[in-house]
Design an enzyme around this catalytic site. Structure first.
Site, PDB file in Angstrom:
ATOM      1  N   ARG A  59       0.818  -1.218   0.000  1.00 46.67           N
ATOM      2  CA  ARG A  59       0.000   0.000   0.000  1.00 46.67           C
ATOM      3  C   ARG A  59       0.847   1.261   0.000  1.00 46.67           C
ATOM      4  NH1 ARG A  59      -3.412  -0.733   4.996  1.00 46.67           N
ATOM      5  NH2 ARG A  59      -3.637   1.513   4.861  1.00 46.67           N
ATOM      6  N   LEU A  69      -5.395   5.684   3.381  1.00 44.67           N
ATOM      7  CA  LEU A  69      -4.141   6.244   2.878  1.00 44.67           C
ATOM      8  C   LEU A  69      -3.060   6.135   3.945  1.00 44.67           C
ATOM      9  CD1 LEU A  69      -5.578   9.323   1.035  1.00 44.67           C
ATOM     10  CD2 LEU A  69      -4.331   7.434  -0.028  1.00 44.67           C
ATOM     11  N   ASN A 126     -11.845  14.548   3.496  1.00 41.77           N
ATOM     12  CA  ASN A 126     -12.649  13.358   3.229  1.00 41.77           C
ATOM     13  C   ASN A 126     -14.108  13.685   3.509  1.00 41.77           C
ATOM     14  OD1 ASN A 126     -13.213  10.532   2.812  1.00 41.77           O
ATOM     15  ND2 ASN A 126     -13.356  10.295   5.035  1.00 41.77           N
ATOM     16  N   HIS A 185     -17.556  11.790   4.777  1.00 42.06           N
ATOM     17  CA  HIS A 185     -17.950  10.545   5.449  1.00 42.06           C
ATOM     18  C   HIS A 185     -19.440  10.615   5.787  1.00 42.06           C
ATOM     19  CE1 HIS A 185     -17.442   6.963   7.875  1.00 42.06           C
ATOM     20  NE2 HIS A 185     -18.167   7.546   8.804  1.00 42.06           N
ATOM     21  N   ASP A 202      -2.400  10.455  11.406  1.00 46.46           N
ATOM     22  CA  ASP A 202      -2.477  10.175  12.840  1.00 46.46           C
ATOM     23  C   ASP A 202      -2.802   8.713  13.143  1.00 46.46           C
ATOM     24  OD1 ASP A 202      -5.080  10.003  12.044  1.00 46.46           O
ATOM     25  OD2 ASP A 202      -5.866  11.526  13.408  1.00 46.46           O
ATOM     26  N   GLY A 225      -5.415   7.169  12.625  1.00 45.44           N
ATOM     27  CA  GLY A 225      -6.833   6.924  12.890  1.00 45.44           C
ATOM     28  C   GLY A 225      -7.642   6.809  11.601  1.00 45.44           C
ATOM     29  N   ASP A 235     -11.079   8.321   9.961  1.00 45.02           N
ATOM     30  CA  ASP A 235     -12.122   9.356  10.069  1.00 45.02           C
ATOM     31  C   ASP A 235     -12.001  10.146  11.370  1.00 45.02           C
ATOM     32  OD1 ASP A 235     -13.225   8.537   7.584  1.00 45.02           O
ATOM     33  OD2 ASP A 235     -14.331   6.940   8.572  1.00 45.02           O
TER      34      ASP A 235
END
Ligand code: GRF
Length: 216
Positions: free
Chosen positions: A70, A98, A112, A114, A148, A150, A152
């Site tokens: 990736r 990502l 993003n 969501h 970070d 995480g 979302d």
């Protein structure tokens, strides 16, 4: 004398699906506050690619099977976008996470969309999660994507909500949320293009949106 108009913000879009959010951007901010200059997908079947080509926007496909991992794929996407002088990356229905080799190249410049009111229901199947939880109000969040670790979790730029007290069908909820998405995402891009979105230095989780016409 009038201020010279600012150059439009150069935007790259990553997508995996039908591309209705891309279309909303193409139909509204494209050619005005922003210029969509590059659209990439992680699969060749993404309907968004045809929408981009119809608008004369360059496209590319970065299928994971063509890279060792990736990180290598994400580095290649970043290089391609940088080659198009992209200043802001919009994830419009991009279904892959990502990694740092991408995010470190676009600090505070990836957003993003969501389909939930974050921080509720991050990750995949957000609408199904919300229905299972029994919520009465559904919504959409546009947020920054930070490096970070995480999902979302980045600072929220804009949210919109609709009350759907008795709906248990995910497609019905998604249909209702689409009109929220198609307003919210272009508005967020417009604000960023205007330089109106910043982070609160006292609480970097918080974004601050400057008023349209600040007093002189
Ligand atoms: C949107 O609902 C977005 O919130 C989610 O994926 C969907 C993409 O739809 N992350 P489209 O490809 O823009 O039509």
């Amino acid at each position: 004398m009038a201020e010279p108009a600012a150059e439009p913000l150069r935007v790259g879009v990553l997508t995996s699906g039908a591309g209705t959010n891309l279309q909303a951007l193409l139909d509204t901010v494209h050619g005005e506050a922003a210029l969509i200059v590059a659209v990439a997908a992680d699969k060749p079947t993404a309907g968004a690619l045809a929408r981009a080509r119809n608008a004369g926007v360059e496209t590319a496909v970065f299928a994971i099977g063509e890279y060792p991992d990736r990180g290598a794929r994400d580095a290649a996407i970043a290089e391609w976008l940088i080659g198009h002088d992209v200043e802001l990356v919009v994830l419009a229905g991009y279904m892959a996470l990502l990694t740092s080799p991408f995010l470190s190249r676009f600090p505070d410049a990836v957003v993003n969309i969501h389909p939930s009111l974050l921080p509720a229901f991050p990750g995949v199947r957000a609408i199904e999660q919300a229905i299972d939880y029994g919520v009465k109000v559904f919504g959409v969040t546009v947020h920054f994507v930070l490096d970070d670790g995480g999902v979302d979790t980045g600072p929220i730029i804009a949210q919109g909500a609709i009350e759907l007290a008795d709906t248990t069908d995910p497609e019905t909820v998604h249909d209702a949320l689409r009109s929220v998405e198609h307003t919210l995402l272009p508005e967020a891009v417009r604000l960023i293009a205007r330089g109106a979105v910043s982070r609160d230095p006292d609480n970097p989780r918080r974004t601050v949106v400057a008023a349209d016409d600040p007093p002189a």
